[in-house]
Design an enzyme around this catalytic site. Structure first.
Site, PDB file in Angstrom:
ATOM      1  N   ASN A 137      14.091  -2.263 -33.840  1.00  0.00           N
ATOM      2  CA  ASN A 137      15.062  -3.129 -34.507  1.00  0.00           C
ATOM      3  C   ASN A 137      16.213  -2.374 -35.168  1.00  0.00           C
ATOM      4  O   ASN A 137      17.262  -2.960 -35.422  1.00  0.00           O
ATOM      5  CB  ASN A 137      14.351  -3.998 -35.550  1.00  0.00           C
ATOM      6  CG  ASN A 137      13.468  -5.044 -34.915  1.00  0.00           C
ATOM      7  OD1 ASN A 137      13.883  -5.736 -33.996  1.00  0.00           O
ATOM      8  ND2 ASN A 137      12.233  -5.156 -35.384  1.00  0.00           N
ATOM      9  N   SER A 140       0.408 -11.782 -35.366  1.00  0.00           N
ATOM     10  CA  SER A 140       1.169 -12.771 -36.139  1.00  0.00           C
ATOM     11  C   SER A 140       2.280 -13.378 -35.290  1.00  0.00           C
ATOM     12  O   SER A 140       2.902 -12.697 -34.482  1.00  0.00           O
ATOM     13  CB  SER A 140       1.787 -12.116 -37.385  1.00  0.00           C
ATOM     14  OG  SER A 140       0.795 -11.553 -38.204  1.00  0.00           O
ATOM     15  N   ARG A 154       7.916  -9.198 -46.088  1.00  0.00           N
ATOM     16  CA  ARG A 154       6.830 -10.011 -45.559  1.00  0.00           C
ATOM     17  C   ARG A 154       5.485  -9.356 -45.840  1.00  0.00           C
ATOM     18  O   ARG A 154       5.383  -8.143 -45.989  1.00  0.00           O
ATOM     19  CB  ARG A 154       7.011 -10.262 -44.067  1.00  0.00           C
ATOM     20  CG  ARG A 154       7.029  -9.044 -43.211  1.00  0.00           C
ATOM     21  CD  ARG A 154       7.715  -9.310 -41.885  1.00  0.00           C
ATOM     22  NE  ARG A 154       6.941 -10.141 -40.984  1.00  0.00           N
ATOM     23  CZ  ARG A 154       7.318 -10.446 -39.740  1.00  0.00           C
ATOM     24  NH1 ARG A 154       8.463  -9.993 -39.273  1.00  0.00           N
ATOM     25  NH2 ARG A 154       6.580 -11.189 -38.985  1.00  0.00           N
ATOM     26  N   ARG A 171      18.767 -25.569   1.750  1.00  0.00           N
ATOM     27  CA  ARG A 171      19.075 -24.630   0.667  1.00  0.00           C
ATOM     28  C   ARG A 171      20.516 -24.831   0.186  1.00  0.00           C
ATOM     29  O   ARG A 171      21.460 -24.711   0.973  1.00  0.00           O
ATOM     30  CB  ARG A 171      18.914 -23.189   1.136  1.00  0.00           C
ATOM     31  CG  ARG A 171      17.481 -22.743   1.341  1.00  0.00           C
ATOM     32  CD  ARG A 171      17.440 -21.306   1.845  1.00  0.00           C
ATOM     33  NE  ARG A 171      17.959 -20.381   0.857  1.00  0.00           N
ATOM     34  CZ  ARG A 171      17.218 -19.754  -0.049  1.00  0.00           C
ATOM     35  NH1 ARG A 171      15.917 -19.975  -0.099  1.00  0.00           N
ATOM     36  NH2 ARG A 171      17.758 -18.909  -0.898  1.00  0.00           N
TER      37      ARG A 171
END
EC number: 2.7.7.43
Length: 443
Positions: free
Chosen positions: A62, A120, A111, A201
């Site tokens: 991150n 989680s 958290r 198609r």
């Protein structure tokens, strides 16, 4: 194709896909601070980016730098610049992620370990956040792994929630892909078409394609989340442009993702002025910080040929390049660089020297770019319209800039910063495309 918003009221379905009996109650109007006085306080819309420290694929993904910016920084910049959120939050369990979030101007919710496990869910973390923040009425859960998100996307979704009365809105992308059933040994020995007739198609231009969640964001009102839903009630999707739909969880190849972000990412609301002057610290930027002494006792400054090419390209494009150093170097040593740049050495106050150069050229600070790597470069890095540091710069310098090179000092950082300058100028002012073409052909 422009982003489009589409939606229809629908009965709520639970996260496991089983239809729920009945619809959830409508969200009660928020009259905090206004009831009895004829004034209604608008619902509090909070942006929430979930950024757990643990990542099985890429450690601390991150905040890993993508195109010179921490990954999470791309979505925080878009959320803050959109102007639609009363608050912007990062939910994390990691100190380094917390520090980066605060540097970009976000608030931090620490958290719990219970919601930071591999098992989680996002819903667990969002519910925990709401339990601590009673003021929040609507959550815009933005994925940190969607670096091509733009403020305009968030502005349109906020309007759908606030003005058009949707309870939940999520992002999708349109794909033109034909799907086939999976072959399973002993169960299904042949495959079958799932969304086409092979005998007829369609051409791509004759088929609208299908909508897929792209995971960029999920907006939902508090009452839905407290019931265990991120999607439900009066529900709508928001279709993002395909080029903005980049998910790092899917695009495993980081360099490819970087190219997408450099081309389609959001770089901030302030338009970059044309850069006229680049100032570079010699020590630790042009060089790796060392001066060598040859056999005949002559001082030699060594630098990468890529950086010499970068300086040459900058000068050819009309950008003045000047070098600065705290170190005392002899004229003979400086002339050995053969870069044909104005240089100032033995400088105790870099800001004063650069400011003098700026005034001499009749420039404002936004027309100055600066590449530094030391604490003594901080003030120049803060003032410059565009600033960067090499990958091995000191932490204090790194915290003052928006772009951190992948290259170390003396190992191509100037060339990399030159490419970044050209790219941003081209994006901001639709400058001459030959610059990027020239760069791509130089080795």
């Amino acid at each position: 194709m422009d982003s489009v918003e589409k939606g229809a009221a629908t009965s709520v379905s639970n996260p496991r896909g089983r239809p729920s009996r009945g619809r959830p109650p409508k969200l009660q109007r928020n009259s905090r601070g206004g009831q009895g006085r004829g004034v209604e306080k608008p619902p509090h819309l909070a942006a929430l980016v979930l950024a757990r420290g643990g990542s099985k694929g890429i450690p601390l993904k991150n905040i890993k730098h993508l195109a010179g910016v921490p990954l999470i920084g791309w979505v925080l910049r878009a959320a803050l610049d959109s102007g639609v959120f009363q608050s912007v939050w990062v939910s994390t369990d990691h100190d380094e992620i917390e520090n980066v979030a605060k540097q970009f101007g976000a608030q931090v919710h620490r958290r719990s370990s219970e919601t930071s496990k591999d098992s989680s869910t996002s819903l667990d973390a969002i519910v925990e956040f709401l339990n601590y923040h009673n003021e929040v009425d609507i959550v815009g859960n933005i994925q940190a792994t969607s670096p091509c998100l733009h403020p305009t996307d968030l502005q349109k979704v906020a309007e759908m929630i606030r003005e058009k009365g949707y309870d939940s809105v999520f992002s999708v992308v349109r794909r033109h892909q034909f799907r086939w059933s999976e072959i399973q040994k002993g169960v299904r020995e042949v495959t079958e078409p799932l969304n086409l007739n092979p005998a007829k198609r369609p051409r791509r231009q004759d088929w609208d394609g299908e909508l897929y969640e792209n995971g960029s964001f999920y907006f939902a009102k508090r009452h839905l989340i407290e019931m265990g839903y991120l999607q439900g009630g009066k529900m709508a999707y928001y279709e993002m442009r395909a080029e903005h739909s980049v998910d790092i969880d899917v695009d495993i190849d980081w360099p490819i993702a970087e190219q997408r972000v450099l081309r389609f990412g959001y770089f901030g609301k302030e338009k970059l002025k044309e850069i006229k002057l680049l100032v570079c610290n010699i020590d630790g930027c042009l060089t790796n910080g060392h001066i060598y002494v040859s056999g005949d006792q002559k001082e030699i400054i060594s630098y990468d040929v890529k950086d010499a090419i970068g300086i040459s390209l900058l000068k050819k494009s009309g950008i003045e390049v000047r070098l600065i150093s705290e170190r005392a170097c002899s004229k003979q040593t400086l002339s050995s660089l053969k870069l044909d740049c104005k240089m100032e050495v033995s400088v105790s106050d870099k800001l004063a020297v650069v400011d003098e150069w700026r005034k001499e050229m009749g420039l404002c600070w936004k027309e100055v770019a600066y590449l530094g790597n030391e604490v003594s470069d901080e003030e120049c890095l803060k003032r410059a319209g565009l600033s960067a540091v090499p990958a091995d710069a000191c932490s204090a310098a790194q915290k003052t800039v928006a772009y951190i090179c992948k290259s170390n000092g003396g190992r191509g950082a100037i060339r990399e910063f030159a490419e970044h300058i050209f790219l941003l100028m081209e994006k901001s002012q639709h400058g001459p495309p030959h610059l990027m073409s020239t760069l791509s052909h130089q080795h």
